[in-house]
Design an enzyme around this catalytic site. Structure first.
Site, short mmCIF file in Angstrom:
data_model
loop_
_atom_site.label_atom_id
_atom_site.label_comp_id
_atom_site.label_asym_id
_atom_site.label_seq_id
_atom_site.Cartn_x
_atom_site.Cartn_y
_atom_site.Cartn_z
N ASP A 96 4.50 28.74 21.22
CA ASP A 96 4.11 27.54 20.45
C ASP A 96 4.69 26.24 20.99
O ASP A 96 4.78 25.27 20.26
CB ASP A 96 4.51 27.71 18.98
CG ASP A 96 6.01 27.56 18.78
OD1 ASP A 96 6.76 27.85 19.73
OD2 ASP A 96 6.42 27.16 17.68
N GLU A 97 5.09 26.21 22.25
CA GLU A 97 5.60 24.94 22.77
C GLU A 97 5.36 24.82 24.26
O GLU A 97 5.19 25.82 24.97
CB GLU A 97 7.09 24.76 22.47
CG GLU A 97 7.95 25.82 23.09
CD GLU A 97 9.44 25.61 22.81
OE1 GLU A 97 9.96 24.56 23.16
OE2 GLU A 97 10.05 26.53 22.25
#
Length: 416
Positions: free
Chosen positions: A111-112
């Site tokens: 998620d990054e």
DNA sequence: TCTGGGGTCCTAGGACCC
DNA sequence: TCTGGGGTCCTAGGACCC
């Protein structure tokens, strides 16, 4: 690799807010505004929190916390199981969206990512672009992200985390030190509990205090990493955006913590076979094979040991992996040992085996490879739970018989 | 509070070779 | 015949990240 003067680099770090929970809320809007915890779901299991909504965090719930603790802190929370494949699917869409903004993306996790926003018309242009990216994520995916924009990765990463959720923090070039100085040293990427405690012994709590220490002192205390610390606390970080080359390096592994500690050899064997199956299947799916097999074992007191063996040639065979791991466990374990976790890993990966397969087609297949291939294909068609190796079935049957016999204690002999 | 799962990177020592 | 230096591979453990 393109040359860039470090001063010109502009980096955005994009980090989704409470990602797993956010996806669950997306799929079930009734959860919005509620205390939601993903992870540690099966009641009574040894799970931990993977992701907690900000409503749950208000009660003190944090990720990596034992689920039991989370339940005590926030009894009203909704506890949900981890739906890994669903999060992966959303992750692919997010990363695809990043790619529409710039090809220079370094994925960090599910998620990054870091995005190189140099070349959007200077710093102001980059900030505008980052704002637009954040807006686009929300409009197209319905998820909020926190974004940090700065002259390097380290500062951008710290910035994105500072005003979560839905944060947008800009650190203009030249203001890095003022920005960093008041922050706790633990904010620096790579400073964990141990290094944090070690720095605290020197009286260092903030980045500003760390900056007062000379390079030699940090080198003596922390080795090579001390030099990194010396630079990072000054807001200096020349590391480039690393675009993944794909495949090759890395490792594949699987581990499992049992509901109760295991000591029966046949139970341990069965676990090793399941783990070997998962690992080798993942390797086959990626077209990789590995030479080093690692066994990980955790005792009830949480002491954890690893044993590994490097094979003469790379493998991705379930059977080879299993037999190697079982041998390592056999050498390691002593009568009466109990284990709370076992893990199997494969490293020193290569994709060379693919070439061989291409040359020989099915001709060069060993019986073991053929079994693996047929099992993989069948699982792809009818779902991975549907097929179980005969050995697993036998182990399950023995266990049922043991229980049926009752009286006979369930935790008797160890293997010879 | 009784501690998941999947990774990466670093260190240090020993074996072995030239 | 008491002892160098460097390189590579392997193993085990640990810190850290999400």
């Amino acid at each position: 690799m393109r040359m860039e003067t470090p001063g010109e680099r502009i980096v955005a770090h994009v980090d989704m807010d409470a990602f797993y929970v956010a996806v669950e809320v997306l799929d079930d809007p009734r959860l919005r505004g509620k205390a939601v915890v993903v992870g540690g779901s099966p009641a009574g299991s040894r799970g931990v929190v993977c992701s907690a909504s900000y409503e749950a965090r208000a009660f003190g719930v944090r990720s990596a916390m034992p689920a039991i603790t989370a339940k005590k802190l926030c009894p009203g929370a909704v506890f949900l199981p981890v739906r890994g494949s669903r999060y992966s699917e959303m992750s692919s869409r997010i990363h695809a969206l990043f790619g529409r903004f710039t090809p220079r993306v370094q994925p960090i996790s599910i998620d990054e990512a870091f995005l190189d926003l140099s070349g959007f018309g200077g710093f102001e242009g980059a900030v505008r672009e980052a704002r637009f990216l954040k807006k686009t994520i929300l409009e197209t995916l319905g998820l909020t992200a926190s974004v940090g924009v700065a002259s390097n990765k380290s500062v951008a990463k710290i910035a994105s985390d500072l005003e979560k959720p839905d944060g947008f923090v800009v650190v203009p070039p030249g203001t890095e030190r003022d920005f960093l100085d008041p922050l706790p040293v633990r904010r620096i990427w790579g400073v964990g509990p141990k290094a944090g405690a070690s720095l605290a012994e020197l009286g260092i709590r903030t980045v500003g205090q760390l900056r007062e220490f000379d390079r030699d002192t940090l080198l003596r205390r922390f080795g090579k990493w001390g030099n990194q610390l010396y630079l990072l606390c000054r807001g200096i970080d020349d590391r480039d955006i690393e675009i993944p080359e794909d495949a090759g390096a890395g490792s594949v592994s699987a581990q499992s913590t049992f509901h109760r500690d295991l000591d029966l050899w046949e139970d341990l064997e069965e676990q090793l076979l399941q783990l070997s199956e998962r690992v080798s299947r993942a390797a086959r799916a990626k077209g990789l094979a590995g030479r080093t097999v690692t066994l990980r074992a955790r005792y009830p007191d949480f002491r954890t040991v690893t044993r590994n063996r490097t094979l003469a040639s790379p493998t991705r065979s379930t059977d080879v992996l299993y037999r190697t791991a079982a041998e390592l466990l056999r050498v390691l374990s002593r009568p009466g040992d109990r284990f709370r976790l076992l893990g199997v890993g494969l490293s020193r990966l290569t994709d060379r085996i693919l070439v061989q397969r291409g040359l020989f087609e099915e001709e060069g297949e060993t019986v073991g490879e053929r079994i693996d291939r047929v099992m993989d294909q069948a699982r792809d068609r009818i779902g991975s739970e549907a097929l179980v190796r005969g050995r697993l079935l036998k182990a399950a049957r023995r266990r049922r018989e043991r229980r049926a016999r009752r009286g006979g204690d369930d935790t008797v002999r160890h293997h010879e």
